[in-house]
Design an enzyme around this catalytic site. Structure first.
Site: not given
Length: 332
Positions: A101, A72, A68, A200
């Site tokens: 975040n 990001h 992740r 996910h």
């Protein structure tokens, strides 16, 4: 890696095996190169892999956090390590302080540890942006047996902007069409968007990211009708309507610590956690991709590897651009 398909022909099986091997695309290979540190720091990738493996063995959620973190980073200013920079006292806020975040992102310490170990033997050589890309690959290998060569040569950015996060990162409440547009702006297709959403299948999400689906769907004080009722009841037990805290739940209720295609089967059963998950199975624009990924786990794994490589090439800095940070949390 799970596969939902049965009775595959030899030809189909061969095709799926071929799909599993990621191919470098011209756009990637022209600016980044596999084996970039083979001469300048040959131990770099093994140091990163050992650091990641140790961290994930202690907490599998760290692997999801590193994947992740890479995502990001790449979606805001490109894959330049800008998400790793801390805000300076008295200065403008950095990306990592944005609510999207903080406090959700994890893995910063793992990247810093790998960087310190590399700096001892190869000072001023390996970028933090590359360390992050390698760490995401290593996490995929540990949690999903998905391994792929990572083209490297990224340089670290000098800027990290709080205000650039919202317009670039997809929120957890976008529709499928909005997600397609968001990923297209980064050069990624609808198929690649659905494929990368398979990340996910690991990790956790805070209740605040999906509680509207439980208690206030579309402002109606009702539950999202696309949610499986038993799954919704389980979520409500962890996420009360007026809870003072904001606990987390597993993104994938079936195999929460395995990066696999079970995620897509859960979507088809109404057990997607976020709006951005469930919309993939509901929308005609993406439903077919969900169905194929649910059926063919090996093919999905190959697509995931290729999509990660492609995502890792978004707006990279190379050559004399940017710098090689001595510490990942601050510019030199």
């Amino acid at each position: 890696m799970k596969s939902r398909g049965h009775g595959l022909s030899c030809g189909m099986l061969l095709l799926m095996i071929m799909m599993f091997v990621p191919k470098m695309d011209a756009a990637v290979s022209s600016s980044l190169r596999v084996g970039f540190y083979r001469r300048s720091c040959p131990a770099a990738e093994s140091i990163i892999a050992r650091t990641v493996r140790r961290a994930v063995s202690q907490n599998p959620d760290i692997g999801a956090g590193l994947i992740r973190l890479h995502f990001h980073d790449c979606f805001v200013r490109g894959c330049d390590g800008s998400v790793l920079l801390k805000s300076l006292p008295g200065g403008p806020k950095a990306e990592r302080d944005h609510p999207a975040n903080n406090p959700g992102l994890r893995g910063f310490n793992v990247i810093s540890k790998a960087k310190r170990r590399i700096e001892r033997i190869c000072p001023n050589t390996v970028s933090c942006a590359d360390i992050l890309a390698f760490a995401a690959r290593d996490s995929s290998q540990i949690l999903g047996r998905i391994n792929y060569p990572v083209p490297a040569g990224r340089r670290d950015g000098l800027v990290s902007s709080f205000n650039e996060v919202t317009p670039n990162l997809p929120s957890p409440r976008l529709t499928a069409d909005q997600l397609i547009q968001n990923f297209a702006s980064k050069g990624l297709s609808a198929d690649e968007m659905v494929t990368l959403s398979g990340a996910h299948s690991i990790g956790r999400s805070r209740c605040s990211s999906f509680s509207d689906r439980l208690y206030n769907f579309n402002g109606t004080r009702a539950q999202d009708p696309s949610l499986d009722r038993n799954y919704a009841a389980t979520l409500k037990a962890t996420c009360p309507a007026n809870g003072g805290s904001d606990p987390t739940v597993a993104m994938d209720p079936a195999t929460p610590n395995r990066l696999d295609n079970t995620y897509y089967a859960e979507l088809r059963a109404g057990r997607g956690l976020l709006t951005t998950d469930q919309t993939l199975a509901e929308s005609p624009a993406t439903r077919g991709y969900v169905d194929m990924n649910a059926r063919f786990g090996v093919a999905w794994a190959g697509k995931f590897a290729r999509a990660m490589v492609k995502m890792g090439s978004i707006d990279v800095l190379t050559g004399n651009q940017g710098e090689i940070r001595r510490r990942c949390s601050m510019v030199n």
